[in-house]
Design an enzyme around this catalytic site. Structure first.
Site, PDB file in Angstrom:
ATOM      1  N   HIS A  18       0.847  -1.207   0.000  1.00  0.00           N
ATOM      2  CA  HIS A  18       0.000   0.000   0.000  1.00  0.00           C
ATOM      3  C   HIS A  18       0.880   1.255   0.000  1.00  0.00           C
ATOM      4  O   HIS A  18       0.592   2.230  -0.703  1.00  0.00           O
ATOM      5  CB  HIS A  18      -0.862   0.081   1.259  1.00  0.00           C
ATOM      6  CG  HIS A  18      -1.907  -0.990   1.408  1.00  0.00           C
ATOM      7  ND1 HIS A  18      -2.049  -1.730   2.564  1.00  0.00           N
ATOM      8  CD2 HIS A  18      -2.880  -1.419   0.563  1.00  0.00           C
ATOM      9  CE1 HIS A  18      -3.062  -2.572   2.426  1.00  0.00           C
ATOM     10  NE2 HIS A  18      -3.584  -2.404   1.219  1.00  0.00           N
ATOM     11  N   LYS A  42     -17.355  -5.894   8.277  1.00  0.00           N
ATOM     12  CA  LYS A  42     -16.054  -6.535   8.483  1.00  0.00           C
ATOM     13  C   LYS A  42     -15.636  -6.384   9.937  1.00  0.00           C
ATOM     14  O   LYS A  42     -16.002  -5.410  10.588  1.00  0.00           O
ATOM     15  CB  LYS A  42     -14.992  -5.877   7.586  1.00  0.00           C
ATOM     16  CG  LYS A  42     -15.027  -6.352   6.146  1.00  0.00           C
ATOM     17  CD  LYS A  42     -13.788  -5.879   5.404  1.00  0.00           C
ATOM     18  CE  LYS A  42     -13.841  -6.238   3.937  1.00  0.00           C
ATOM     19  NZ  LYS A  42     -12.688  -5.691   3.196  1.00  0.00           N
ATOM     20  N   ARG A  93      -1.943  -5.706  -7.875  1.00  0.00           N
ATOM     21  CA  ARG A  93      -0.737  -6.495  -7.579  1.00  0.00           C
ATOM     22  C   ARG A  93      -0.478  -7.538  -8.652  1.00  0.00           C
ATOM     23  O   ARG A  93       0.654  -7.877  -8.955  1.00  0.00           O
ATOM     24  CB  ARG A  93      -0.888  -7.227  -6.241  1.00  0.00           C
ATOM     25  CG  ARG A  93      -0.837  -6.348  -5.037  1.00  0.00           C
ATOM     26  CD  ARG A  93      -1.296  -7.078  -3.822  1.00  0.00           C
ATOM     27  NE  ARG A  93      -2.682  -7.530  -4.001  1.00  0.00           N
ATOM     28  CZ  ARG A  93      -3.443  -8.018  -3.058  1.00  0.00           C
ATOM     29  NH1 ARG A  93      -2.952  -8.186  -1.838  1.00  0.00           N
ATOM     30  NH2 ARG A  93      -4.690  -8.377  -3.298  1.00  0.00           N
ATOM     31  N   SER A 131      -2.871  -7.525   3.505  1.00  0.00           N
ATOM     32  CA  SER A 131      -3.109  -7.345   4.944  1.00  0.00           C
ATOM     33  C   SER A 131      -3.611  -8.646   5.562  1.00  0.00           C
ATOM     34  O   SER A 131      -3.208  -9.015   6.675  1.00  0.00           O
ATOM     35  CB  SER A 131      -4.165  -6.252   5.179  1.00  0.00           C
ATOM     36  OG  SER A 131      -3.759  -5.038   4.618  1.00  0.00           O
TER      37      SER A 131
HETATM   38  O1  PNS Z   1      -8.752  -2.612   0.842  1.00  0.00           O
HETATM   39  P1  PNS Z   1     -10.034  -3.142   0.285  1.00  0.00           P
HETATM   40  O2  PNS Z   1     -10.768  -3.933   1.336  1.00  0.00           O
HETATM   41  O3  PNS Z   1      -9.831  -3.901  -0.998  1.00  0.00           O
HETATM   42  O4  PNS Z   1     -10.934  -1.851  -0.069  1.00  0.00           O
HETATM   43  C1  PNS Z   1     -12.225  -1.996  -0.599  1.00  0.00           C
HETATM   44  C2  PNS Z   1     -12.978  -0.656  -0.582  1.00  0.00           C
HETATM   45  C3  PNS Z   1     -13.054  -0.098   0.820  1.00  0.00           C
HETATM   46  C4  PNS Z   1     -12.288   0.324  -1.493  1.00  0.00           C
HETATM   47  C5  PNS Z   1     -14.413  -0.946  -1.159  1.00  0.00           C
HETATM   48  O5  PNS Z   1     -14.997  -1.964  -0.415  1.00  0.00           O
HETATM   49  C6  PNS Z   1     -15.306   0.289  -1.131  1.00  0.00           C
HETATM   50  O6  PNS Z   1     -15.167   1.177  -1.941  1.00  0.00           O
HETATM   51  N1  PNS Z   1     -16.221   0.353  -0.143  1.00  0.00           N
HETATM   52  C7  PNS Z   1     -17.167   1.449  -0.031  1.00  0.00           C
HETATM   53  C8  PNS Z   1     -18.573   0.991  -0.412  1.00  0.00           C
HETATM   54  C9  PNS Z   1     -18.882   1.223  -1.871  1.00  0.00           C
HETATM   55  O7  PNS Z   1     -18.780   2.320  -2.379  1.00  0.00           O
HETATM   56  N2  PNS Z   1     -19.324   0.152  -2.558  1.00  0.00           N
HETATM   57  C10 PNS Z   1     -19.798   0.249  -3.958  1.00  0.00           C
HETATM   58  C11 PNS Z   1     -18.702   0.354  -4.974  1.00  0.00           C
HETATM   59  S1  PNS Z   1     -17.910  -1.168  -5.255  1.00  0.00           S
END
Ligand code: PNS
Length: 162
Positions: A18, A42, A93, A131
């Protein structure tokens, strides 16, 4: 006009992968906002305040002066609009990340046509770092200091020691 990007994620905790993406993105935009997601569904190891503090300290140690760290709840595209951001940054990645990321990027653009996602590739030396895997290694008393800053490795040791 100054350009601002948002780098959203769970960052539970932030990894060297990250941080590599943060470093690259901070060079491309005037301001980078690292947006730590609060997701009630989560069960993170570190709460939102802790995750924000870990990213902040890591960015300070890297001397990144144009990076802000905040948390957000709810829909990402709403956060993007609120911040008046020009782009969402996500790291890729490996090809296996692509399908899900592609879907998310298109969903965000469907929800707001101005919501563009840019993908950055971290150094291949971080291609296997996540993570989730770092937490698993730490839980089983494995050494994680190659994958996260030392102060985070220390936090993981404290958090996971029985
Ligand atoms: O590090 P991660 O867990 O891959 O991040 C995922 C994240 C937080 C970017 C994604 O879950 C997110 O954007 N959550 C907010 C909810 C949202 O907008 N969902 C609809 C679009 S996919």
């Amino acid at each position: 006009m100054a350009k601002l990007a948002v780098y959203p994620g769970s960052f539970d905790p932030v990894t060297n992968g990250h941080l590599d993406v943060i470093n690259r993105a901070s060079k491309l935009f005037d301001t980078l906002v690292v947006a730590v997601a609060i997701n009630a569904a989560k069960k993170p190891l570190f709460n939102a305040e802790e995750r924000v503090a870990l990213v902040k300290r890591a960015c300070d140690e890297m001397g990144l002066t144009n990076v802000r760290v905040e948390y957000f709840q709810g829909l990402l595209h709403e956060e993007v609009r609120k911040l008046n951001a020009n782009a969402i940054i996500r790291g890729l990645r490996a090809v296996s990340d692509f399908e899900w990321e592609f879907q998310m990027a298109l969903m965000n653009r469907e929800l707001d046509e101005n919501c563009e996602t840019l993908f950055l590739m971290p150094s291949p030396k971080y291609s296997f770092v996540s993570s989730t895997m770092i937490k698993e290694v730490a839980m089983l008393d494995g050494e994680v200091s190659k994958f996260v800053p030392e102060f985070i490795a220390e936090e993981l040791r404290k958090r996971t020691s029985k």
